[in-house]
Design a protein around this motif. Structure first.
Motif, PDB file in Angstrom:
ATOM      1  N   SER A 100      55.978  -0.215  37.055  1.00 32.29           N
ATOM      2  CA  SER A 100      56.746   1.090  37.432  1.00 32.29           C
ATOM      3  C   SER A 100      58.567   1.704  36.327  1.00 32.29           C
ATOM      4  O   SER A 100      58.711   1.849  36.526  1.00 32.29           O
ATOM      5  CB  SER A 100      56.804   1.182  38.814  1.00 32.29           C
ATOM      6  OG  SER A 100      56.923   2.383  39.317  1.00 32.29           O
ATOM      7  N   ALA A 101      57.128   2.696  35.774  1.00 25.74           N
ATOM      8  CA  ALA A 101      58.812   3.206  34.756  1.00 25.74           C
ATOM      9  C   ALA A 101      58.880   3.946  35.040  1.00 25.74           C
ATOM     10  O   ALA A 101      60.605   4.391  35.217  1.00 25.74           O
ATOM     11  CB  ALA A 101      58.203   3.565  32.913  1.00 25.74           C
ATOM     12  N   THR A 102      58.864   5.007  36.043  1.00 29.25           N
ATOM     13  CA  THR A 102      59.776   6.089  36.072  1.00 29.25           C
ATOM     14  C   THR A 102      59.018   6.510  37.665  1.00 29.25           C
ATOM     15  O   THR A 102      59.483   7.773  38.398  1.00 29.25           O
ATOM     16  CB  THR A 102      59.004   7.814  36.067  1.00 29.25           C
ATOM     17  OG1 THR A 102      57.525   7.853  36.247  1.00 29.25           O
ATOM     18  CG2 THR A 102      58.907   7.437  34.107  1.00 29.25           C
ATOM     19  N   THR A 123      56.683   6.274  39.780  1.00 23.80           N
ATOM     20  CA  THR A 123      55.316   6.472  40.926  1.00 23.80           C
ATOM     21  C   THR A 123      54.384   5.606  40.978  1.00 23.80           C
ATOM     22  O   THR A 123      54.364   5.745  42.509  1.00 23.80           O
ATOM     23  CB  THR A 123      54.183   7.371  39.717  1.00 23.80           C
ATOM     24  OG1 THR A 123      55.259   8.249  38.842  1.00 23.80           O
ATOM     25  CG2 THR A 123      53.471   7.967  40.123  1.00 23.80           C
ATOM     26  N   THR A 124      54.624   4.394  40.667  1.00 25.12           N
ATOM     27  CA  THR A 124      53.362   3.229  41.161  1.00 25.12           C
ATOM     28  C   THR A 124      53.962   2.408  42.769  1.00 25.12           C
ATOM     29  O   THR A 124      53.569   1.727  43.244  1.00 25.12           O
ATOM     30  CB  THR A 124      53.343   1.949  39.543  1.00 25.12           C
ATOM     31  OG1 THR A 124      53.448   3.462  38.953  1.00 25.12           O
ATOM     32  CG2 THR A 124      52.052   0.845  39.917  1.00 25.12           C
ATOM     33  N   ILE A 175      49.053   3.964  33.953  1.00 19.52           N
ATOM     34  CA  ILE A 175      48.816   4.035  32.807  1.00 19.52           C
ATOM     35  C   ILE A 175      49.154   4.990  31.370  1.00 19.52           C
ATOM     36  O   ILE A 175      49.762   5.873  31.891  1.00 19.52           O
ATOM     37  CB  ILE A 175      47.335   5.638  32.995  1.00 19.52           C
ATOM     38  CG1 ILE A 175      45.597   4.503  33.879  1.00 19.52           C
ATOM     39  CG2 ILE A 175      45.660   5.898  31.867  1.00 19.52           C
ATOM     40  CD1 ILE A 175      45.587   3.437  33.625  1.00 19.52           C
ATOM     41  N   THR A 183      48.508   4.297  38.771  1.00 20.51           N
ATOM     42  CA  THR A 183      48.449   5.802  38.593  1.00 20.51           C
ATOM     43  C   THR A 183      48.500   6.319  37.772  1.00 20.51           C
ATOM     44  O   THR A 183      48.900   5.591  36.347  1.00 20.51           O
ATOM     45  CB  THR A 183      49.906   5.692  39.642  1.00 20.51           C
ATOM     46  OG1 THR A 183      50.741   5.349  38.268  1.00 20.51           O
ATOM     47  CG2 THR A 183      50.140   5.280  40.837  1.00 20.51           C
ATOM     48  N   SER A 204      45.936  11.854  35.524  1.00 26.18           N
ATOM     49  CA  SER A 204      44.127  12.627  35.482  1.00 26.18           C
ATOM     50  C   SER A 204      44.300  11.202  35.028  1.00 26.18           C
ATOM     51  O   SER A 204      42.471  11.526  35.914  1.00 26.18           O
ATOM     52  CB  SER A 204      44.736  13.680  35.051  1.00 26.18           C
ATOM     53  OG  SER A 204      44.843  13.227  33.595  1.00 26.18           O
ATOM     54  N   SER A 205      44.578  10.296  34.761  1.00 28.68           N
ATOM     55  CA  SER A 205      42.739   9.934  33.841  1.00 28.68           C
ATOM     56  C   SER A 205      42.601   8.766  35.080  1.00 28.68           C
ATOM     57  O   SER A 205      43.317   8.524  35.698  1.00 28.68           O
ATOM     58  CB  SER A 205      43.161   8.155  32.754  1.00 28.68           C
ATOM     59  OG  SER A 205      43.910   9.505  31.542  1.00 28.68           O
TER      60      SER A 205
HETATM   61  C1  LIG Z   1      53.406   6.202  27.021  1.00 31.37           C
HETATM   62  C2  LIG Z   1      52.799   7.236  28.295  1.00 31.37           C
HETATM   63  C3  LIG Z   1      51.540   7.288  28.021  1.00 31.37           C
HETATM   64  C4  LIG Z   1      50.727   7.327  28.809  1.00 31.37           C
HETATM   65  N1  LIG Z   1      49.479   8.165  29.490  1.00 31.37           N
HETATM   66  C5  LIG Z   1      48.532   7.839  30.079  1.00 31.37           C
HETATM   67  C6  LIG Z   1      46.992   8.939  29.948  1.00 31.37           C
HETATM   68  O1  LIG Z   1      46.642   8.135  29.429  1.00 31.37           O
HETATM   69  N2  LIG Z   1      47.104   9.426  31.060  1.00 31.37           N
HETATM   70  C7  LIG Z   1      47.197  10.016  32.531  1.00 31.37           C
HETATM   71  O2  LIG Z   1      46.161  10.642  33.189  1.00 31.37           O
HETATM   72  N3  LIG Z   1      48.337   9.838  32.505  1.00 31.37           N
HETATM   73  C8  LIG Z   1      49.385   9.046  31.442  1.00 31.37           C
HETATM   74  N4  LIG Z   1      50.313   9.250  31.377  1.00 31.37           N
HETATM   75  C9  LIG Z   1      51.796   9.472  32.821  1.00 31.37           C
HETATM   76  C10 LIG Z   1      51.699   7.397  34.073  1.00 31.37           C
HETATM   77  O3  LIG Z   1      49.737   7.564  33.681  1.00 31.37           O
HETATM   78  C11 LIG Z   1      51.520   8.803  35.174  1.00 31.37           C
HETATM   79  O4  LIG Z   1      52.830   9.554  35.010  1.00 31.37           O
HETATM   80  C12 LIG Z   1      52.434   7.055  35.991  1.00 31.37           C
HETATM   81  O5  LIG Z   1      51.613   7.455  37.402  1.00 31.37           O
HETATM   82  C13 LIG Z   1      53.697   7.062  36.192  1.00 31.37           C
HETATM   83  O6  LIG Z   1      53.344   5.215  36.613  1.00 31.37           O
HETATM   84  P1  LIG Z   1      54.800   5.134  37.009  1.00 31.37           P
HETATM   85  O7  LIG Z   1      56.013   6.373  37.639  1.00 31.37           O
HETATM   86  O8  LIG Z   1      54.781   3.657  38.094  1.00 31.37           O
HETATM   87  O9  LIG Z   1      55.863   4.973  35.296  1.00 31.37           O
HETATM   88  C14 LIG Z   1      51.470   7.853  30.273  1.00 31.37           C
HETATM   89  C15 LIG Z   1      52.770   8.596  30.753  1.00 31.37           C
HETATM   90  C16 LIG Z   1      53.253   7.563  29.441  1.00 31.37           C
HETATM   91  C17 LIG Z   1      54.972   6.650  29.733  1.00 31.37           C
END
Ligand SMILES: Cc1cc2nc3c(=O)[nH]c(=O)nc-3n(C[C@H](O)[C@H](O)[C@H](O)COP(=O)(O)O)c2cc1C
Length: 232
Positions: free
Chosen positions: A81-83, A85-86, A155, A183, A186-187
């Motif tokens: 989970s980079a930010t 959310t997951t 994603i 998570t 929107s994808s």
């Molecule tokens: C490099 C990158 C690419 C992403 N690509 C998509 C994407 O293709 N479709 C989408 O809906 N969100 C995309 N996101 C948003 C993340 O999937 C979304 O914010 C996710 O919930 C972050 O989870 P985390 O906080 O656990 O890392 C992307 C985010 C990053 C940083």
């Protein structure tokens, strides 16, 4: 006269063998009756020599541990989970299933700049390179103990981050079950989980994955886990 002696001898032999036969039967029947007291059927096999006993015992020995191991499915919840959310979703899964939790921590942490997508930053570059394998800090020492792995990730450009590939290539997941979840903004989960299958053994069982929105409630996760059959 000779005929008479022969008849007498034959009669004697007949009586003697019948007597021995009765003795054997008597013991056998007695044992079987003792065994069958309250255990119909099983003990009859028990009386049928070494191989019967072994088959019966080994089938019992096999069925009992199988039932036990079913009850003792050991689950590990793994997430990246980079930010953030997951992360809470993975924590819900671990709490609900009383499973162990493991966070995939990058050796080189992602900065805000790295994560700014469509900027050709670090994350974009990694996703554009199918051979990228960002290093993980630390690891799971006892992976062989787990039967089922929940695998959570965000994603990134429609796929799982490359660090998930690093993770999957670091262990032997033969005969284990993996349940992916993700998570996204929107994808959907799309092909992100399917594209990870080739990184594991053919005997790894992948269950259908699920995508969740940010701030998904614990109740929704509980419902999903009930659907997987791993939670009541
Ligand atoms: C490099 C990158 C690419 C992403 N690509 C998509 C994407 O293709 N479709 C989408 O809906 N969100 C995309 N996101 C948003 C993340 O999937 C979304 O914010 C996710 O919930 C972050 O989870 P985390 O906080 O656990 O890392 C992307 C985010 C990053 C940083």
């Amino acid at each position: 006269m000779k005929k008479g002696i022969c008849i007498l001898l034959s009669l004697f032999l007949l009586l003697f063998t019948a007597g021995c036969g009765n003795k054997d039967d008597g013991n056998g029947v007695e044992n079987i009756l003792q065994q069958t007291d309250g255990q119909e059927g099983q003990s009859t096999d028990y009386e049928q020599g070494g191989s019967g006993t072994e088959i019966q015992e080994s089938s019992e020995a096999v069925s009992e541990p199988e039932q036990e191991s079913d009850m003792e499915t050991k689950i590990l919840v793994v997430y990246f989970s980079a930010t953030g959310t997951t992360k809470p979703l993975a924590e819900y899964v671990a709490e609900i299933l009383k499973a162990d939790l493991y966070e995939i921590v990058p050796e080189d942490p992602y900065t805000e700049e790295d994560l700014a997508y469509y900027t050709n930053g670090r994350a974009d570059q990694e996703q554009n390179d199918s051979s990228a394998r960002p290093a993980i800090s630390g690891g799971v020492e006892n992976m062989e103990e787990y039967d089922t792995i929940f695998l959570g990730y965000p994603i990134w450009h429609g796929q799982a981050p490359r660090i998930i590939s690093t993770f999957l290539e670091s262990y032997d997941f033969s005969e284990k079950t993996i349940i992916p979840f993700c998570t996204s903004h929107s994808s959907g989960i799309g092909s992100s989980a399917d594209n990870l299958h080739s990184l594991c053994s053919d005997s790894t069982e992948w269950l259908e994955g699920k995508r969740f929105a940010g701030e998904t409630s614990r109740g929704t996760i509980e419902e999903w886990l009930r659907d997987t059959g791993l939670s009541k």
